[in-house]
Design an enzyme around this catalytic site. Structure first.
Site, PDB file in Angstrom:
ATOM      1  CE1 TYR A 194      -4.154  -2.274   4.915  1.00 36.44           C
ATOM      2  CE2 TYR A 194      -3.449  -0.092   4.176  1.00 36.44           C
ATOM      3  CZ  TYR A 194      -3.882  -1.379   3.892  1.00 36.44           C
ATOM      4  OH  TYR A 194      -4.016  -1.779   2.588  1.00 36.44           O
TER       5      TYR A 194
ATOM      6  CB  SER B  18      -0.910   0.029   1.242  1.00 39.37           C
ATOM      7  OG  SER B  18      -1.631   1.248   1.309  1.00 39.37           O
TER       8      SER B  18
END
Length: 267
Positions: free
Chosen positions: A142, A129
């Site tokens: 995350y 990501s």
């Protein structure tokens, strides 16, 4: 010959888009889901695999090799999101996101590497990501799990290069998927010191996802990687501002960059 491809987390979102696209390009694709029995309307074969269950991983990989005779590409896509202030988020949920996004991905790599070494060829594409390049407020866990996978990718790439295996990372920005539905949200506690800021940030995060790119863009990049003899280690797929944010982090003083992020998230 048609490439044999394993795409984890292929029941929806980026994984489904990638698996469908590669199937259309003539690849033999096996997608995975924890519970594929009740899922329909897939152009590729969907098999059971839970990245938290090593026996499940080994069984899925064995099934593919027994049926197809090889395994050329792994798209390590299965993962989960998490939001919440560190102070309010249960430690068990923190561990769960690392078990899924980091250790789950590692265990799938470990399962496919023996076959790829035997073949003296293969491509492993770890889906990370753009959030993994920076710590984001209320998404630091995350960011941490995906950032760790970026570094693992770099290390493993050097370990297996001599066997003819390429290991790369593909970092998506915001994409229009249902990721928010599967994300763990720390509750907004009425007595939390972070209540107002966290509540506002959830709205910003969801708006960014809703306005995100089409997942087919990820599929096209992965297809290109599988047909590149010497691919790069890191790929970023997102809008220009998302990709530029990584450049800014490299060149700006830490506190100035932090201020830019805080302004974006209204902190």
């Amino acid at each position: 010959m048609s490439k044999i491809v394993l795409v984890t987390g292929a029941s929806s979102g980026i994984g489904k888009a990638v698996a469908t696209y590669l199937q259309q390009k003539g690849y033999q694709v096996y997608g995975t889901s924890r519970n594929p029995k009740n899922l329909e309307n897939f152009t590729f074969e969907l098999i059971a695999l839970d990245v938290l269950d090593n026996d499940s991983i080994k069984a899925a990989v064995k099934y593919i090799i027994d049926k197809s005779g090889s395994l050329d590409v792994l798209v390590n896509n299965a993962g989960m999101g998490i939001t919440g202030p560190i102070e309010d988020t249960p430690t068990a949920e923190m561990k769960a996101v690392f078990d899924t996004n980091l250790f789950g991905a590692i265990d799938v790599m470990k399962a496919v590497l023996p076959q790829m070494r035997k073949q003296k060829s293969g491509t492993i594409a770890n889906v990370t990501s753009i959030a993994g390049y920076m710590g984001l407020p209320f998404r630091s866990l995350y960011s941490g799990s995906k950032g760790a996978l970026e570094l693992i990718t770099e290390g493993v790439s050097m370990e297996v290069k001599g066997f003819g295996i390429n290991v790369v990372s593909i970092a998506p920005g915001d994409f229009a998927t249902n990721i928010a539905a599967g994300r763990y949200h720390t509750p907004i506690f009425e007595d939390s010191a972070y209540k107002i800021d966290y509540e506002n940030n959830l709205k910003i995060i969801d708006a960014d996802v809703d306005g995100g790119k089409d997942p087919i863009e990820m599929a096209k990049v992965i297809y290109k990687i599988t047909n590149t003899k010497n691919p790069k280690i890191h790929y970023k797929v997102g809008n220009p501002l998302e990709k530029f944010s990584i450049v800014l982090k490299r060149i700006l003083p830490d506190r100035i960059y932090e201020k830019i992020l805080m302004n974006h998230y209204k902190l």
